[in-house]
Design a protein around this motif. Structure first.
Motif, mmCIF file in Angstrom:
data_model
loop_
_atom_site.group_PDB
_atom_site.id
_atom_site.type_symbol
_atom_site.label_atom_id
_atom_site.label_comp_id
_atom_site.label_asym_id
_atom_site.label_seq_id
_atom_site.Cartn_x
_atom_site.Cartn_y
_atom_site.Cartn_z
ATOM 1 N N TYR A 25 0.834 -1.191 0.000
ATOM 2 C CA TYR A 25 0.000 0.000 0.000
ATOM 3 C C TYR A 25 0.879 1.255 0.000
ATOM 4 O O TYR A 25 2.094 1.185 0.229
ATOM 5 C CB TYR A 25 -0.931 0.015 1.219
ATOM 6 N N SER A 26 0.259 2.384 -0.307
ATOM 7 C CA SER A 26 0.925 3.689 -0.324
ATOM 8 C C SER A 26 2.153 3.695 -1.223
ATOM 9 O O SER A 26 3.180 4.291 -0.900
ATOM 10 C CB SER A 26 1.320 4.109 1.109
ATOM 11 N N MET A 27 2.035 3.035 -2.379
ATOM 12 C CA MET A 27 3.116 3.013 -3.348
ATOM 13 C C MET A 27 2.970 4.194 -4.311
ATOM 14 O O MET A 27 1.897 4.779 -4.453
ATOM 15 C CB MET A 27 3.111 1.703 -4.129
ATOM 16 N N GLY A 28 4.039 4.525 -5.015
ATOM 17 C CA GLY A 28 3.999 5.637 -5.949
ATOM 18 C C GLY A 28 3.303 5.321 -7.251
ATOM 19 O O GLY A 28 2.569 6.145 -7.796
ATOM 20 N N ALA A 29 3.526 4.092 -7.772
ATOM 21 C CA ALA A 29 2.980 3.758 -9.090
ATOM 22 C C ALA A 29 2.839 2.246 -9.228
ATOM 23 O O ALA A 29 3.697 1.563 -9.784
ATOM 24 C CB ALA A 29 3.882 4.291 -10.199
ATOM 25 N N GLY A 30 1.764 1.703 -8.701
ATOM 26 C CA GLY A 30 1.479 0.290 -8.863
ATOM 27 C C GLY A 30 2.094 -0.585 -7.788
ATOM 28 O O GLY A 30 2.737 -0.107 -6.851
ATOM 29 N N GLY A 31 1.890 -1.911 -7.953
ATOM 30 C CA GLY A 31 2.337 -2.860 -6.955
ATOM 31 C C GLY A 31 3.384 -3.834 -7.459
ATOM 32 O O GLY A 31 4.577 -3.580 -7.353
ATOM 33 N N ILE A 32 2.951 -4.963 -8.048
ATOM 34 C CA ILE A 32 3.844 -6.049 -8.453
ATOM 35 C C ILE A 32 3.819 -6.226 -9.966
ATOM 36 O O ILE A 32 2.750 -6.236 -10.583
ATOM 37 C CB ILE A 32 3.429 -7.366 -7.774
ATOM 38 N N VAL A 33 4.997 -6.376 -10.550
ATOM 39 C CA VAL A 33 5.135 -6.795 -11.953
ATOM 40 C C VAL A 33 5.773 -8.181 -11.927
ATOM 41 O O VAL A 33 6.877 -8.345 -11.410
ATOM 42 C CB VAL A 33 6.013 -5.822 -12.762
ATOM 43 N N MET A 34 5.080 -9.170 -12.484
ATOM 44 C CA MET A 34 5.542 -10.546 -12.383
ATOM 45 C C MET A 34 5.504 -11.233 -13.742
ATOM 46 O O MET A 34 4.447 -11.432 -14.326
ATOM 47 C CB MET A 34 4.695 -11.340 -11.399
ATOM 48 N N GLY A 35 6.684 -11.567 -14.271
ATOM 49 C CA GLY A 35 6.775 -12.305 -15.513
ATOM 50 C C GLY A 35 7.090 -13.761 -15.256
ATOM 51 O O GLY A 35 6.899 -14.296 -14.170
ATOM 52 N N GLY A 36 7.630 -14.413 -16.297
ATOM 53 C CA GLY A 36 8.010 -15.812 -16.186
ATOM 54 C C GLY A 36 7.271 -16.674 -17.184
ATOM 55 O O GLY A 36 6.090 -16.473 -17.453
ATOM 56 N N GLY A 37 7.992 -17.635 -17.757
ATOM 57 C CA GLY A 37 7.413 -18.501 -18.773
ATOM 58 C C GLY A 37 7.772 -18.026 -20.167
ATOM 59 O O GLY A 37 7.987 -16.836 -20.397
ATOM 60 N N ASN A 38 7.831 -18.945 -21.077
ATOM 61 C CA ASN A 38 8.262 -18.651 -22.437
ATOM 62 C C ASN A 38 7.085 -18.764 -23.403
ATOM 63 O O ASN A 38 6.492 -19.838 -23.553
ATOM 64 C CB ASN A 38 9.372 -19.630 -22.847
ATOM 65 N N ARG A 39 6.757 -17.658 -24.075
ATOM 66 C CA ARG A 39 5.595 -17.647 -24.962
ATOM 67 C C ARG A 39 5.865 -18.368 -26.283
ATOM 68 O O ARG A 39 4.925 -18.794 -26.951
ATOM 69 C CB ARG A 39 5.138 -16.213 -25.235
ATOM 70 N N LYS A 40 7.108 -18.508 -26.671
ATOM 71 C CA LYS A 40 7.399 -19.218 -27.921
ATOM 72 C C LYS A 40 7.173 -20.714 -27.770
ATOM 73 O O LYS A 40 6.717 -21.387 -28.696
ATOM 74 C CB LYS A 40 8.832 -18.934 -28.361
ATOM 75 N N THR A 41 7.499 -21.241 -26.604
ATOM 76 C CA THR A 41 7.340 -22.682 -26.357
ATOM 77 C C THR A 41 6.146 -22.993 -25.468
ATOM 78 O O THR A 41 5.840 -24.163 -25.228
ATOM 79 C CB THR A 41 8.604 -23.243 -25.692
ATOM 80 N N LEU A 42 5.475 -21.954 -24.938
ATOM 81 C CA LEU A 42 4.376 -22.074 -23.980
ATOM 82 C C LEU A 42 4.798 -22.844 -22.732
ATOM 83 O O LEU A 42 4.024 -23.592 -22.136
ATOM 84 C CB LEU A 42 3.146 -22.716 -24.624
ATOM 85 N N VAL A 49 1.287 -14.844 -7.054
ATOM 86 C CA VAL A 49 1.001 -13.852 -6.016
ATOM 87 C C VAL A 49 -0.170 -14.399 -5.226
ATOM 88 O O VAL A 49 -1.256 -14.635 -5.773
ATOM 89 C CB VAL A 49 0.659 -12.478 -6.616
ATOM 90 N N TYR A 50 0.032 -14.614 -3.919
ATOM 91 C CA TYR A 50 -0.944 -15.362 -3.118
ATOM 92 C C TYR A 50 -1.246 -14.646 -1.802
ATOM 93 O O TYR A 50 -0.335 -14.223 -1.086
ATOM 94 C CB TYR A 50 -0.385 -16.758 -2.817
ATOM 95 N N ASN A 51 -2.535 -14.505 -1.514
ATOM 96 C CA ASN A 51 -3.003 -14.022 -0.209
ATOM 97 C C ASN A 51 -2.400 -12.659 0.149
ATOM 98 O O ASN A 51 -2.017 -12.406 1.297
ATOM 99 C CB ASN A 51 -2.668 -15.043 0.896
ATOM 100 N N CYS A 52 -2.336 -11.765 -0.818
ATOM 101 C CA CYS A 52 -1.811 -10.418 -0.577
ATOM 102 C C CYS A 52 -2.938 -9.390 -0.631
ATOM 103 O O CYS A 52 -3.948 -9.590 -1.304
ATOM 104 C CB CYS A 52 -0.746 -10.068 -1.618
ATOM 105 N N GLU A 53 -2.738 -8.282 0.055
ATOM 106 C CA GLU A 53 -3.686 -7.175 0.016
ATOM 107 C C GLU A 53 -3.016 -5.959 -0.614
ATOM 108 O O GLU A 53 -1.881 -5.610 -0.279
ATOM 109 C CB GLU A 53 -4.173 -6.809 1.412
ATOM 110 N N PHE A 54 -3.741 -5.318 -1.542
ATOM 111 C CA PHE A 54 -3.235 -4.143 -2.249
ATOM 112 C C PHE A 54 -4.249 -3.009 -2.101
ATOM 113 O O PHE A 54 -5.440 -3.206 -2.342
ATOM 114 C CB PHE A 54 -3.066 -4.433 -3.741
ATOM 115 N N PHE A 55 -3.781 -1.812 -1.755
ATOM 116 C CA PHE A 55 -4.684 -0.660 -1.717
ATOM 117 C C PHE A 55 -3.871 0.632 -1.747
ATOM 118 O O PHE A 55 -2.688 0.660 -1.386
ATOM 119 C CB PHE A 55 -5.593 -0.707 -0.483
ATOM 120 N N GLU A 56 -4.502 1.691 -2.228
ATOM 121 C CA GLU A 56 -3.922 3.045 -2.271
ATOM 122 C C GLU A 56 -2.500 3.028 -2.835
ATOM 123 O O GLU A 56 -1.538 3.475 -2.209
ATOM 124 C CB GLU A 56 -3.948 3.660 -0.867
ATOM 125 N N LEU A 57 -2.383 2.547 -4.069
ATOM 126 C CA LEU A 57 -1.060 2.327 -4.649
ATOM 127 C C LEU A 57 -0.508 3.518 -5.430
ATOM 128 O O LEU A 57 0.708 3.678 -5.506
ATOM 129 C CB LEU A 57 -1.097 1.107 -5.583
#
Length: 213
Positions: A25-42, A49-57
């Protein structure tokens, strides 16, 4: 913007990572950016992201800064609570992600033409599942037909699934609860839509309406 231009980009984010039980919470611009996995090979990453609370970001940047932005292949956002956000709660790029058991409310409070969950503009981003979420208490903040919605499949998003969700008290303006533009082939079943105006009525650009089943 980089993902729109280089859709198959692999950021080598690893696999089986988990962000668990955090309060963000109280972040400047957003919360989590999460990548992973290969789109060419799927190849899935199984990052979560599990059991987290996000607000006023978004103290500094009010739009297009989201609680969780996932991309790649085979990642999850589960059992999270997201509320009091000026913009989108979850932004999805890629394939075979699972968004489930999240409680999302009072988001997109300063943004129209938007959704609590958003994806689009790439017809290869298929196989994503949105299930068992409770999305409620949304209202279009501006007097415009470009409204707000629970889940927004924008600009040719196709072949994704929405089922077993609860949608309550959503005043979308010009948008229905699950809205898509020009795309379709959406699997939409066993959802509960209660006190939402309008309810289930996607727009019919390029016959999007008859492609929803």
């Amino acid at each position: 913007e980089y993902l729109y231009e280089f859709a198959a980009w692999d950021n080598n984010a690893g696999k089986n990572h988990r962000i668990d039980s955090c309060k963000i919470y109280s972040m400047g611009a957003g919360g989590i950016v999460m990548g992973g996995g290969n789109r060419k090979t799927l190849t899935p990453a199984n990052n979560t992201v599990y059991n987290c609370e996000f607000f006023e970001l978004n103290r500094l940047e009010k739009t297009y800064r989201v609680a969780v932005h996932i991309f790649g292949v085979g990642n999850k956002v589960q059992h999270c609570e997201m509320h009091d956000l000026t913009s989108i709660a979850i932004n999805v790029h890629g394939n075979d992600h699972i968004i489930e058991f999240n409680n999302i409310y009072n988001v997109v409070t300063e943004t129209s033409d938007s959704g609590a969950i958003y994806m689009g503009r790439n017809m290869s981003e298929v196989g994503n599942i949105f299930r068992n979420n409770y999305i409620h208490d949304l209202k279009n903040p501006h007097e415009t037909d470009l409204g707000v919605c629970a889940i927004y499949f924008d600009d040719w998003a196709i072949f994704n699934a929405v089922y077993d969700n609860f949608f309550y008290n959503i005043e979308g303006g010009g948008f229905c609860v699950v809205h898509h533009t020009c795309g379709g082939f959406l699997s939409f079943h066993n959802n509960f839509v209660i006190d939402c105006v309008p309810g289930v009525q996607p727009d019919n650009k390029s016959n999007a309406y008859i492609r929803m089943h």
